[in-house]
Design a protein around this motif. Structure first.
Motif, short mmCIF file in Angstrom:
data_model
loop_
_atom_site.label_atom_id
_atom_site.label_comp_id
_atom_site.label_asym_id
_atom_site.label_seq_id
_atom_site.Cartn_x
_atom_site.Cartn_y
_atom_site.Cartn_z
N PRO A 1 0.83 -1.22 0.00
CA PRO A 1 0.00 0.00 0.00
C PRO A 1 0.86 1.27 0.00
O PRO A 1 1.01 1.94 1.01
CB PRO A 1 -0.82 -0.14 1.28
N LEU A 2 1.43 1.56 -1.17
CA LEU A 2 2.28 2.75 -1.30
C LEU A 2 2.25 3.26 -2.73
O LEU A 2 1.89 2.53 -3.66
CB LEU A 2 3.71 2.47 -0.85
N LYS A 3 2.61 4.52 -2.88
CA LYS A 3 2.72 5.15 -4.20
C LYS A 3 4.17 5.47 -4.48
O LYS A 3 4.83 6.16 -3.69
CB LYS A 3 1.89 6.44 -4.24
N LEU A 4 4.70 4.97 -5.61
CA LEU A 4 6.08 5.24 -6.00
C LEU A 4 6.11 6.37 -7.02
O LEU A 4 5.39 6.34 -8.02
CB LEU A 4 6.70 3.99 -6.63
N LEU A 5 6.97 7.36 -6.76
CA LEU A 5 7.22 8.44 -7.70
C LEU A 5 8.72 8.64 -7.78
O LEU A 5 9.38 8.81 -6.75
CB LEU A 5 6.52 9.72 -7.27
#
Length: 423
Positions: free
Chosen positions: A117-121
């Motif tokens: 549950p994470l967003k990679l940028l």
């Protein structure tokens, strides 16, 4: 008037919109174009706009050895993320200069495929590195956003946002036209790198440009691309800077510099893929011809071009104002992001500076004249192109005339350079 230090980039809202998507958000762009600033603005947006707890946002700058060492080991980094997720339900993980990792594509794919549950940028400074190290591994798992140096509109926002808003209008006062043109002429000389725009004097602008180029040569060219002879490479950049908008004979360039053809192609590829130059090829309906005829070379940023040439005369006094204006137009078209740009030239030397094609197959010819036109004049090249291809619209960019005429079935708009957003 005091300049604003931070400018919200035109691409910012599109990147914000992608923060809710599962795909990895990949931001590319040359060094010093403001990618790190965008990361900080995104953090600020999440904290103050979306009320996200700062502890849920993790930023790693891989130009810092401590951060690079901290995440180099994928297994340990995943362990770190899992530990953080024991405290938080969702994380935002921002990684600046991802190409510093040895295998960033596999590194990101491994994390992405765990469906944590994470967003990679992530950001990267070299298209060559990003393509070779990231794209292939992330097929179907990423969305790319490219950050250019400031557009002229963004540049104006640093000085007076109201002037930037006037660019959207079709008709403005003669006084405001002159003010905007004066700003434009400065922009054409020094370009749109954020630190250059924010510099307070001509001397400081030149110094910052020199620092950006030196950093580029040391970190990108010698480091990743491994150019064995940086002096020859710099000579090539200087030679190209003196020939913007002209046809480039690669055999002549190779002979002049004393380097073989393969090395020259490697250098040109490095310059294009690190966003220093654009190689503009001829417009043909036969794509094989398009790839074999002589290209034209432009610089992505006018300031970097003038640094390479070591020539910063005022635009109105410049010996090459035509080439400078043409380079500005090419750069502006690239920044729009939705156009393919070529040039057109026939055997009888009829020529149009730029032929743009959008995603819907529309063809738009554009002529550039660094002159104050008094009345509409259609060039031989533009006339020939219209007669052959019958485009719906055409543009003639000049320094004074604003008028629309009809030729055959084509609507030709005479516009000032700052109105290029209409194209």
């Amino acid at each position: 008037m005091e300049k604003k230090v931070l400018v919200k980039r035109e691409i910012f809202s599109r990147i914000v919109g992608h923060l809710t998507k599962e795909e990895v958000t990949v931001i590319t762009g040359a060094r010093q174009t403001g990618k790190t600033t965008i990361l900080l603005q995104l953090k600020d947006h999440l904290i103050h706009g979306k009320k996200i707890n700062p502890s849920r946002i993790k930023i790693f700058n891989l130009d810092l050895l401590s951060d690079l060492e901290g995440i180099r080991n994928q297994t340990d980094f995943i362990k770190f993320l899992r530990e953080e997720l024991n405290k938080e339900k969702f994380l935002y993980v921002f990684i600046d200069e991802i190409q510093r990792l040895e295998s960033p594509g596999r590194f990101l794919k491994g994390i992405y495929d765990l469906k944590l549950p994470l967003k990679l940028l992530v950001t990267g400074s070299s298209s060559l590195e990003i393509k070779s190290k990231v794209f292939e591994s992330l097929t179907g798992r990423k969305r790319l956003f490219h950050v250019w140096p400031f557009s002229f509109s963004e540049y104006l926002s640093c000085y007076d946002p109201s002037l930037s808003e006037l660019l959207k209008k079709k008709s403005i006062s003669a006084i405001h036209k002159r003010i905007i043109l004066d700003h434009l002429f400065d922009f054409i000389i020094f370009g749109g790198y954020p630190r250059v725009v924010l510099a307070k004097s001509k001397e400081e602008k030149i110094q910052v440009l020199d620092e950006i180029y030196s950093s580029y040569v040391e970190k990108d060219i010698v480091g990743f691309i491994k150019v064995k002879n940086p002096l020859n490479f710099s000579k090539l950049v200087a030679l190209l800077s003196d020939q913007i908008g002209g046809l480039i004979n690669l055999k002549e360039v190779s002979s002049t510099l004393g380097i073989n053809h393969r090395t020259l192609e490697h250098y040109l590829s490095a310059l294009e893929n690190t966003f220093v130059i654009n190689i503009t090829r001829p417009f043909f309906t036969n794509i094989r011809k398009e790839l074999t005829k002589m290209p034209k070379i432009y610089f992505v940023d006018n300031g970097m071009r003038n640094l390479a040439l070591k020539y910063f005369a005022k635009f109105v006094d410049s010996r090459d104002k035509g080439e400078l204006l043409e380079n500005f137009v090419l750069s502006s078209l690239l920044k729009k992001g939705n156009l393919t740009v070529n040039y057109w030239r026939t055997k009888d030397k009829s020529e149009v500076d730029f032929i743009c094609r959008d995603y819907y197959g529309n063809t738009i010819p554009i002529e550039v004249k660094a002159a104050e036109l008094k009345k509409p004049e259609i060039t031989k090249g533009l006339r020939s192109f219209i007669e052959r291809y019958n485009p719906a619209r055409a543009f003639l960019i000049n320094l004074s005339l604003e008028k629309t005429i009809k030729f055959k079935n084509t609507r030709i708009e005479f516009i000032l350079p700052y109105s290029i957003g209409r194209i």
